[in-house]
Design a protein around this motif. Structure first.
Motif, mmCIF file in Angstrom:
data_model
loop_
_atom_site.group_PDB
_atom_site.id
_atom_site.type_symbol
_atom_site.label_atom_id
_atom_site.label_comp_id
_atom_site.label_asym_id
_atom_site.label_seq_id
_atom_site.Cartn_x
_atom_site.Cartn_y
_atom_site.Cartn_z
ATOM 1 N N ILE A 28 -0.398 42.562 26.969
ATOM 2 C CA ILE A 28 0.216 42.330 25.662
ATOM 3 C C ILE A 28 1.230 41.192 25.758
ATOM 4 O O ILE A 28 1.220 40.273 24.935
ATOM 5 C CB ILE A 28 0.892 43.615 25.123
ATOM 6 C CG1 ILE A 28 -0.165 44.661 24.744
ATOM 7 C CG2 ILE A 28 1.795 43.303 23.925
ATOM 8 C CD1 ILE A 28 0.397 46.051 24.467
ATOM 9 N N LYS A 32 0.841 37.548 23.912
ATOM 10 C CA LYS A 32 1.892 37.103 22.986
ATOM 11 C C LYS A 32 2.467 35.762 23.422
ATOM 12 O O LYS A 32 2.693 34.880 22.594
ATOM 13 C CB LYS A 32 3.002 38.149 22.881
ATOM 14 C CG LYS A 32 2.636 39.328 22.024
ATOM 15 C CD LYS A 32 3.805 40.297 21.901
ATOM 16 C CE LYS A 32 3.488 41.399 20.922
ATOM 17 N NZ LYS A 32 4.617 42.337 20.761
ATOM 18 N N ASN A 33 2.699 35.611 24.723
ATOM 19 C CA ASN A 33 3.209 34.338 25.234
ATOM 20 C C ASN A 33 2.198 33.220 25.028
ATOM 21 O O ASN A 33 2.569 32.095 24.682
ATOM 22 C CB ASN A 33 3.583 34.452 26.708
ATOM 23 C CG ASN A 33 4.889 35.179 26.915
ATOM 24 O OD1 ASN A 33 5.747 35.209 26.037
ATOM 25 N ND2 ASN A 33 5.044 35.779 28.079
ATOM 26 N N LEU A 36 2.373 32.368 21.360
ATOM 27 C CA LEU A 36 3.661 31.756 21.043
ATOM 28 C C LEU A 36 3.737 30.329 21.547
ATOM 29 O O LEU A 36 4.066 29.408 20.813
ATOM 30 C CB LEU A 36 4.794 32.588 21.659
ATOM 31 C CG LEU A 36 6.207 32.062 21.468
ATOM 32 C CD1 LEU A 36 6.581 32.116 19.990
ATOM 33 C CD2 LEU A 36 7.181 32.872 22.297
ATOM 34 N N HIS A 67 -4.581 38.390 17.912
ATOM 35 C CA HIS A 67 -3.609 39.212 17.190
ATOM 36 C C HIS A 67 -4.154 40.627 16.980
ATOM 37 O O HIS A 67 -3.446 41.599 17.196
ATOM 38 C CB HIS A 67 -3.265 38.553 15.853
ATOM 39 C CG HIS A 67 -2.254 39.300 15.061
ATOM 40 N ND1 HIS A 67 -0.947 39.434 15.463
ATOM 41 C CD2 HIS A 67 -2.362 39.982 13.901
ATOM 42 C CE1 HIS A 67 -0.297 40.157 14.589
ATOM 43 N NE2 HIS A 67 -1.126 40.501 13.622
ATOM 44 N N ILE A 70 -4.085 42.420 20.278
ATOM 45 C CA ILE A 70 -2.718 42.827 20.601
ATOM 46 C C ILE A 70 -2.335 44.068 19.798
ATOM 47 O O ILE A 70 -1.770 45.015 20.346
ATOM 48 C CB ILE A 70 -1.710 41.684 20.336
ATOM 49 C CG1 ILE A 70 -1.923 40.555 21.351
ATOM 50 C CG2 ILE A 70 -0.273 42.206 20.398
ATOM 51 C CD1 ILE A 70 -1.164 39.282 21.016
ATOM 52 N N GLU A 71 -2.655 44.076 18.513
ATOM 53 C CA GLU A 71 -2.328 45.233 17.672
ATOM 54 C C GLU A 71 -2.992 46.497 18.198
ATOM 55 O O GLU A 71 -2.365 47.560 18.250
ATOM 56 C CB GLU A 71 -2.758 44.994 16.225
ATOM 57 C CG GLU A 71 -1.865 44.058 15.463
ATOM 58 C CD GLU A 71 -2.376 43.781 14.055
ATOM 59 O OE1 GLU A 71 -3.548 44.107 13.735
ATOM 60 O OE2 GLU A 71 -1.597 43.244 13.254
ATOM 61 N N GLU A 74 -1.280 47.548 21.406
ATOM 62 C CA GLU A 74 0.040 48.105 21.103
ATOM 63 C C GLU A 74 -0.069 49.516 20.543
ATOM 64 O O GLU A 74 0.745 50.380 20.875
ATOM 65 C CB GLU A 74 0.800 47.203 20.131
ATOM 66 C CG GLU A 74 1.352 45.961 20.790
ATOM 67 C CD GLU A 74 2.047 45.021 19.832
ATOM 68 O OE1 GLU A 74 1.711 45.017 18.623
ATOM 69 O OE2 GLU A 74 2.941 44.281 20.289
#
Length: 140
Positions: A28, A32-33, A36, A67, A70-71, A74
């Motif tokens: 995760i 995200k990195n 980003l 995304h 990731i969701e 998470e």
């Protein structure tokens, strides 16, 4: 009212998510990195090659898929944490010994001996925990 029984494949999937919990948390952060830093520097000045496509449409599609991934990860991590954080110490110790210890050295029998309970009780705890995580994720 009796809850429907968890399908074998779902049970195994949730159990595999428990084994992979720490790796999933790392993934995760990595994703995200990647999103980003790839979006913050679109022309990637001074950096290595981005793993994202160079065309804007491909980049957007990749970011959207990442995304969603990731969701989902998470949701799984949050469900595991929510259930495990509320467990009594002996049950959370069982999770740590069975699913998170590296290298895995104890069998179910060994864990039961360490916790001074029967193998059957350990298996009941496991089943209850897997069911709670399954319900929290919404896979039943």
């Amino acid at each position: 009212m009796l809850k429907p029984k968890i399908r074998k494949g779902t049970f195994q999937h949730v159990e595999s998510e428990l084994y992979a919990y720490h790796d999933t948390r790392k993934e995760i952060v990595r994703l995200k990195n990647e999103i980003l830093y790839a979006t913050a520097t679109p022309d990637n000045n001074g950096g290595g090659r981005s793993s994202l496509p160079s065309d804007p449409t491909g980049r957007t599609a990749t970011l959207m898929v990442s995304h969603r991934r990731i969701e989902q990860m998470e949701r799984i991590v949050e469900a595991i944490e929510s259930v495990v954080d509320r467990l009594p110490k002996d049950k959370s110790d069982m999770i740590k010994m069975r699913y998170w210890a590296r290298p895995q050295t104890l069998t179910w029998e060994g864990i039961a001996l360490n916790l001074h309970i029967s193998r059957r009780q350990i298996m009941n705890w496991r089943d209850d925990i897997i069911e709670a995580i399954t319900d929290k994720i919404g896979w039943r």
